[in-house]
Design a protein around this motif. Sequence first.
Motif, PDB file in Angstrom:
ATOM      1  N   ALA A  80       0.691  -1.063   0.075  1.00 20.16           N
ATOM      2  CA  ALA A  80      -0.018   0.089  -0.043  1.00 20.16           C
ATOM      3  C   ALA A  80       0.878   1.285  -0.124  1.00 20.16           C
ATOM      4  O   ALA A  80       0.632   2.100  -0.888  1.00 20.16           O
ATOM      5  CB  ALA A  80      -0.966  -0.119   1.199  1.00 20.16           C
ATOM      6  N   PHE A  81       1.966   1.303   0.740  1.00 18.94           N
ATOM      7  CA  PHE A  81       2.655   2.523   0.917  1.00 18.94           C
ATOM      8  C   PHE A  81       3.435   2.448  -0.558  1.00 18.94           C
ATOM      9  O   PHE A  81       3.684   3.791  -0.910  1.00 18.94           O
ATOM     10  CB  PHE A  81       3.947   2.282   2.055  1.00 18.94           C
ATOM     11  CG  PHE A  81       3.427   2.900   3.406  1.00 18.94           C
ATOM     12  CD1 PHE A  81       3.246   4.257   3.487  1.00 18.94           C
ATOM     13  CD2 PHE A  81       2.957   2.078   4.191  1.00 18.94           C
ATOM     14  CE1 PHE A  81       2.725   4.744   4.701  1.00 18.94           C
ATOM     15  CE2 PHE A  81       2.337   2.467   5.572  1.00 18.94           C
ATOM     16  CZ  PHE A  81       2.234   3.720   5.569  1.00 18.94           C
ATOM     17  N   ASN A  87       2.274   6.619  -6.871  1.00 19.56           N
ATOM     18  CA  ASN A  87       1.155   7.668  -7.070  1.00 19.56           C
ATOM     19  C   ASN A  87       1.593   9.067  -7.258  1.00 19.56           C
ATOM     20  O   ASN A  87       1.522   9.970  -7.854  1.00 19.56           O
ATOM     21  CB  ASN A  87      -0.103   7.594  -6.523  1.00 19.56           C
ATOM     22  CG  ASN A  87      -0.958   8.576  -6.735  1.00 19.56           C
ATOM     23  OD1 ASN A  87      -1.086   9.551  -5.876  1.00 19.56           O
ATOM     24  ND2 ASN A  87      -1.857   8.362  -7.878  1.00 19.56           N
ATOM     25  N   GLN A  88       2.800   9.307  -6.072  1.00 12.91           N
ATOM     26  CA  GLN A  88       3.335  10.472  -5.890  1.00 12.91           C
ATOM     27  C   GLN A  88       4.303  10.722  -6.795  1.00 12.91           C
ATOM     28  O   GLN A  88       4.654  11.964  -7.083  1.00 12.91           O
ATOM     29  CB  GLN A  88       3.967  10.501  -4.157  1.00 12.91           C
ATOM     30  CG  GLN A  88       2.828  10.460  -3.253  1.00 12.91           C
ATOM     31  CD  GLN A  88       2.046  11.958  -3.155  1.00 12.91           C
ATOM     32  OE1 GLN A  88       2.781  13.071  -3.090  1.00 12.91           O
ATOM     33  NE2 GLN A  88       0.831  11.802  -3.195  1.00 12.91           N
ATOM     34  N   LEU A  89       5.186   9.855  -7.195  1.00 10.22           N
ATOM     35  CA  LEU A  89       6.198   9.869  -8.063  1.00 10.22           C
ATOM     36  C   LEU A  89       5.739  10.101  -9.625  1.00 10.22           C
ATOM     37  O   LEU A  89       6.417  11.000 -10.081  1.00 10.22           O
ATOM     38  CB  LEU A  89       7.040   8.580  -7.836  1.00 10.22           C
ATOM     39  CG  LEU A  89       8.552   8.668  -8.752  1.00 10.22           C
ATOM     40  CD1 LEU A  89       9.440   9.883  -8.130  1.00 10.22           C
ATOM     41  CD2 LEU A  89       9.264   7.541  -8.399  1.00 10.22           C
ATOM     42  N   TRP A  90       4.818   9.444  -9.773  1.00 13.20           N
ATOM     43  CA  TRP A  90       4.254   9.661 -11.443  1.00 13.20           C
ATOM     44  C   TRP A  90       2.966  10.216 -11.237  1.00 13.20           C
ATOM     45  O   TRP A  90       2.066   9.250 -11.733  1.00 13.20           O
ATOM     46  CB  TRP A  90       4.598   8.255 -12.111  1.00 13.20           C
ATOM     47  CG  TRP A  90       5.939   7.728 -11.953  1.00 13.20           C
ATOM     48  CD1 TRP A  90       7.091   8.435 -12.768  1.00 13.20           C
ATOM     49  CD2 TRP A  90       6.409   6.568 -11.356  1.00 13.20           C
ATOM     50  NE1 TRP A  90       7.998   7.805 -12.504  1.00 13.20           N
ATOM     51  CE2 TRP A  90       7.958   6.691 -11.731  1.00 13.20           C
ATOM     52  CE3 TRP A  90       6.028   5.742 -10.757  1.00 13.20           C
ATOM     53  CZ2 TRP A  90       8.614   5.525 -11.303  1.00 13.20           C
ATOM     54  CZ3 TRP A  90       6.941   4.549 -10.174  1.00 13.20           C
ATOM     55  CH2 TRP A  90       8.274   4.639 -10.704  1.00 13.20           C
ATOM     56  N   PRO A  91       2.416  11.287 -10.732  1.00 15.21           N
ATOM     57  CA  PRO A  91       1.255  11.570 -10.908  1.00 15.21           C
ATOM     58  C   PRO A  91       0.495  11.703 -12.299  1.00 15.21           C
ATOM     59  O   PRO A  91      -0.801  11.581 -11.951  1.00 15.21           O
ATOM     60  CB  PRO A  91       1.209  13.012 -10.028  1.00 15.21           C
ATOM     61  CG  PRO A  91       2.476  13.435 -10.498  1.00 15.21           C
ATOM     62  CD  PRO A  91       3.511  12.256 -10.406  1.00 15.21           C
ATOM     63  N   LEU A  98      -5.062   4.226 -10.516  1.00 12.71           N
ATOM     64  CA  LEU A  98      -5.301   2.850 -10.149  1.00 12.71           C
ATOM     65  C   LEU A  98      -4.272   2.545  -9.024  1.00 12.71           C
ATOM     66  O   LEU A  98      -4.968   2.101  -7.813  1.00 12.71           O
ATOM     67  CB  LEU A  98      -5.222   1.868 -11.259  1.00 12.71           C
ATOM     68  CG  LEU A  98      -4.909   0.604 -10.800  1.00 12.71           C
ATOM     69  CD1 LEU A  98      -6.371   0.113 -10.379  1.00 12.71           C
ATOM     70  CD2 LEU A  98      -4.483  -0.322 -12.100  1.00 12.71           C
ATOM     71  N   TRP A  99      -3.339   3.062  -8.989  1.00 14.65           N
ATOM     72  CA  TRP A  99      -2.275   2.823  -7.816  1.00 14.65           C
ATOM     73  C   TRP A  99      -2.868   3.547  -6.720  1.00 14.65           C
ATOM     74  O   TRP A  99      -2.661   2.875  -5.470  1.00 14.65           O
ATOM     75  CB  TRP A  99      -0.878   3.568  -8.172  1.00 14.65           C
ATOM     76  CG  TRP A  99      -0.145   3.114  -9.286  1.00 14.65           C
ATOM     77  CD1 TRP A  99      -0.411   1.469  -9.656  1.00 14.65           C
ATOM     78  CD2 TRP A  99       0.748   3.563 -10.090  1.00 14.65           C
ATOM     79  NE1 TRP A  99       0.340   1.434 -11.066  1.00 14.65           N
ATOM     80  CE2 TRP A  99       1.049   2.451 -11.249  1.00 14.65           C
ATOM     81  CE3 TRP A  99       1.172   4.820 -10.353  1.00 14.65           C
ATOM     82  CZ2 TRP A  99       2.122   2.999 -12.172  1.00 14.65           C
ATOM     83  CZ3 TRP A  99       2.207   5.199 -11.527  1.00 14.65           C
ATOM     84  CH2 TRP A  99       2.331   4.186 -12.346  1.00 14.65           C
ATOM     85  N   ASN A 100      -3.286   4.879  -6.694  1.00 17.77           N
ATOM     86  CA  ASN A 100      -3.952   5.397  -5.461  1.00 17.77           C
ATOM     87  C   ASN A 100      -4.993   4.759  -4.883  1.00 17.77           C
ATOM     88  O   ASN A 100      -5.280   4.564  -3.726  1.00 17.77           O
ATOM     89  CB  ASN A 100      -4.354   6.859  -5.902  1.00 17.77           C
ATOM     90  CG  ASN A 100      -4.532   7.540  -4.727  1.00 17.77           C
ATOM     91  OD1 ASN A 100      -3.972   7.582  -3.751  1.00 17.77           O
ATOM     92  ND2 ASN A 100      -6.018   7.989  -4.633  1.00 17.77           N
TER      93      ASN A 100
END
Length: 135
Positions: A80-81, A87-91, A98-100
């Motif tokens: 999850a982390f 998601n933060q690195l490749w917004p 989907l990652w989020n």
Amino acid sequence: MYRRLDRVHRIIPVVLGVITLLSVVVLFAWDAFPKYFPARAHDILGALPLALVALAYLAYQAARRPPFRELIKAILLAIAFLLWAANQLWPDAPRSILWNDLAIALFVLDVFLVIIGWPATSPDESFAETWIASD
């Protein structure tokens, strides 16, 4: 019954944890002074502590050697982390939503499993939890 890990077994998770906390300080520095950082620095600075805490937690669990079900739960939390970090690195990536959403689902699942008491084991004393054995 769990025992507190000795220093030798705690060193890697603790070092990773300290590096993680330092990365959060840098993230807050970006919040306070964004003009002093390169463009898109926040993407990396936001992802780094999330990825590092996942690795620190996995290192801690590896040293602790929990029962299989607890290990699976720890791996799900680390995933999850890592998904949140992605998601933060490749917004702007096509799969970032989907990652989020997967990260959210795994965090919700983790808390739900805590609420229902799965797996049914004693808590880790190194987190200073109180546990009383049932009669």
